[in-house]
Design a protein around this motif. Structure first.
Motif, PDB file in Angstrom:
ATOM      1  N   ARG A 139       0.828  -1.207   0.000  1.00  0.00           N
ATOM      2  CA  ARG A 139       0.000   0.000   0.000  1.00  0.00           C
ATOM      3  C   ARG A 139       0.863   1.258   0.000  1.00  0.00           C
ATOM      4  N   ASP A 140       2.007   1.196   0.643  1.00  0.00           N
ATOM      5  CA  ASP A 140       2.929   2.329   0.592  1.00  0.00           C
ATOM      6  C   ASP A 140       3.415   2.563  -0.829  1.00  0.00           C
ATOM      7  N   LEU A 141       3.794   1.485  -1.491  1.00  0.00           N
ATOM      8  CA  LEU A 141       4.273   1.608  -2.866  1.00  0.00           C
ATOM      9  C   LEU A 141       3.173   2.150  -3.769  1.00  0.00           C
ATOM     10  N   SER A 142       1.945   1.680  -3.530  1.00  0.00           N
ATOM     11  CA  SER A 142       0.819   2.156  -4.308  1.00  0.00           C
ATOM     12  C   SER A 142       0.652   3.666  -4.152  1.00  0.00           C
ATOM     13  N   ARG A 143       0.671   4.127  -2.925  1.00  0.00           N
ATOM     14  CA  ARG A 143       0.490   5.553  -2.672  1.00  0.00           C
ATOM     15  C   ARG A 143       1.628   6.365  -3.282  1.00  0.00           C
ATOM     16  N   ALA A 144       2.860   5.897  -3.070  1.00  0.00           N
ATOM     17  CA  ALA A 144       4.026   6.642  -3.537  1.00  0.00           C
ATOM     18  C   ALA A 144       4.124   6.670  -5.064  1.00  0.00           C
ATOM     19  N   SER A 145       3.670   5.609  -5.706  1.00  0.00           N
ATOM     20  CA  SER A 145       3.814   5.546  -7.171  1.00  0.00           C
ATOM     21  C   SER A 145       2.591   6.084  -7.892  1.00  0.00           C
ATOM     22  N   LEU A 149      -3.462  -0.234  -5.852  1.00  0.00           N
ATOM     23  CA  LEU A 149      -2.937  -1.446  -5.235  1.00  0.00           C
ATOM     24  C   LEU A 149      -3.044  -2.643  -6.189  1.00  0.00           C
ATOM     25  N   LYS A 154       4.475  -9.721  -3.724  1.00  0.00           N
ATOM     26  CA  LYS A 154       5.440  -8.866  -3.025  1.00  0.00           C
ATOM     27  C   LYS A 154       6.826  -9.524  -3.021  1.00  0.00           C
ATOM     28  N   GLN A 201      17.837   4.700   1.659  1.00  0.00           N
ATOM     29  CA  GLN A 201      16.573   4.159   2.171  1.00  0.00           C
ATOM     30  C   GLN A 201      16.314   2.771   1.592  1.00  0.00           C
ATOM     31  N   VAL A 239      15.825  -0.986   3.532  1.00  0.00           N
ATOM     32  CA  VAL A 239      14.763  -1.968   3.317  1.00  0.00           C
ATOM     33  C   VAL A 239      15.355  -3.328   2.962  1.00  0.00           C
TER      34      VAL A 239
END
Lengths: 180, 180
Positions: free
Chosen positions: B2-8, B12, B22, B71, B75
Motif C-alpha cells: 500500500r505504501d508503494l501504491s500511494r508513492a507511485s 494497489l 510482493k 533508504q 529496506v
DNA sequence: TAATCAATCGAACGAACGTTCGAACCATGG
DNA sequence: CCATGGTTCGAACGTTCGTTCGATTGATTA
C-alpha cells in the motif's frame, strides 16, 4: 507476541498480564541488553591502562554478548526503530553513553600515540564490523568470540597490511576469559 | 504494498498487474541491485593492478551505491531473508559471486605483500563497516562517499594506529569521481 | 462500427497481528 | 466454610496486510 506465547508456554493474554504492550516489552529488553553490555564493559576496563588493550577489551565485550545472544541481537537490530514514543529517549541515552565511551577509547589512543584520525568514523566502522556478525557468524568456521575479537582487533588497530596476524610478539586478551 | 501504491500513484491492484507478488517484486529489486553493484565494480577494477588500490575501489563502489540508495538499502537489509522459496537461490548466487570477488581482492593483496590474515573475517568485517552506515550516515557530518571511503579504506588497510590519516604521501581515489 | 485486448481500478477476501475482556482457576486469610 | 485477590486463559475485536476479482477504460484492428 504469538511466537513468544508459544515459545514460553504462556497464553497470549497471559503475556499482557506482565507486559502492557509489545512496545513496552521491547523497551525492557533493549534497556536490559544495553545496560548489561555497558556495565560489563566498565567492569572489564577497570585497571587496564593501555589504550590498545582497552579497545581490544571493548571489542571482545561487545562481540561476546552478540554471539551469546545472536538471535536476540538480530531481533533488536531489526526492531531498532520500533520505539516511537517517549521511552525511546531513555534507550537513546544509554546508547549514547555507550557510543561516547567508545569515542573516549579512541581519543585516549590518539593522545597516547599522537595519532590523528576521525573518531566518529572509526567508532561507527567498529560498530558495523561487530554488529554485522549476526548475518554471517558460524561457530565452526569462525571460531570463538576470543579468536574473532583478536582478528577484528588486529584489523581495526593495525589494518590488514600489518602482516602480524597469527604471529608472535602479539598481545592477546585470552586472559579475559576467566572473568567474574 | 500500500505504501508503494500511494508513492507511485498506481492503485494497489495495479501493482499486481506488473508484479505477481510482493516476494517476486523484492526478488527483482534485489537482483537489479546486486547485479548493478557487481557490474559497476568490474568496470571500475579494469586496468587497476595495485591490490591496495583495488580494495579502495571496492570500498568506494559499495559505499557510493549504499549512500545514493540509502533508504532502499535499509529496506533490503531488513527484508534480507524474506525470500523463502526458490528464486532466493539466484540472489544467493549473485551475492556469493560478489563475496568471492572480494575474497579474491584479499588474496591478491596477501600474495603481493606476503601477508597472512583470515580473508573471510577481513571481508565480512569490511562488509559490516560499509553496510552499517545506513544506521548512522549523515551527509553534513560525515562528508561525501569519497571522503568516507578514504577514511574507511585507511582503517581497513592500515588500521587506526597507522597515523597517516589526513596527511601527505597517501594515494587516494578522488580521480574515480569522473566515472562513466 | 464492432470486437478485442492490454491496462487500470474499487471493493472485497482471508489471514495475521496487537490487544482486550470476562470467566475460570487457585492459594490465602477470616 | 466462604471471600478475596492474584494469576491464567479462551475467545473475540479492530486493524493492517498481501492478494484476488469483476468491472471499466481506452486504444487498436478487422
Amino acid at each position: 507476541m504469538r511466537d513468544l506465547s508459544r515459545a514460553s508456554g504462556v497464553s497470549l493474554s497471559g503475556l499482557y498480564y506482565y507486559f502492557e504492550s509489545k512496545e513496552r516489552l521491547l523497551y525492557l529488553i533493549q534497556k536490559h541488553t544495553f545496560t548489561t553490555i555497558l556495565d560489563k564493559l566498565k567492569t572489564r576496563l577497570e585497571g587496564v591502562a593501555d589504550p590498545e588493550q582497552r579497545i581490544r577489551i571493548f571489542i571482545l565485550n561487545h562481540l561476546e554478548y552478540f554471539l551469546v545472544n545472536q538471535q536476540g541481537m538480530k531481533v533488536l537490530s531489526h526492531e531498532d526503530e520500533a520505539l516511537k514514543n517517549g521511552p525511546s529517549s531513555e534507550i537513546a541515552a544509554i546508547k549514547r553513553t555507550y557510543y561516547r565511551t567508545c569515542i573516549g577509547l579512541m581519543d585516549d589512543l590518539k593522545r597516547a600515540q599522537g595519532l590523528d584520525f576521525n573518531s566518529r568514523t572509526a567508532v561507527m566502522s567498529l560498530f558495523g564490523m561487530i554488529n554485522w556478525i549476526y548475518t554471517w557468524y558460524s561457530p565452526r568456521v569462525d571460531g570463538s568470540a576470543q579468536e574473532l575479537a583478536q582478528r577484528m582487533g588486529d584489523i581495526f588497530l593495525t589494518g590488514v597490511t600489518a602482516g602480524s596476524s597469527g604471529l608472535k610478539h602479539r598481545k592477546d586478551i585470552s586472559d579475559l576469559s576467566s572473568r567474574p
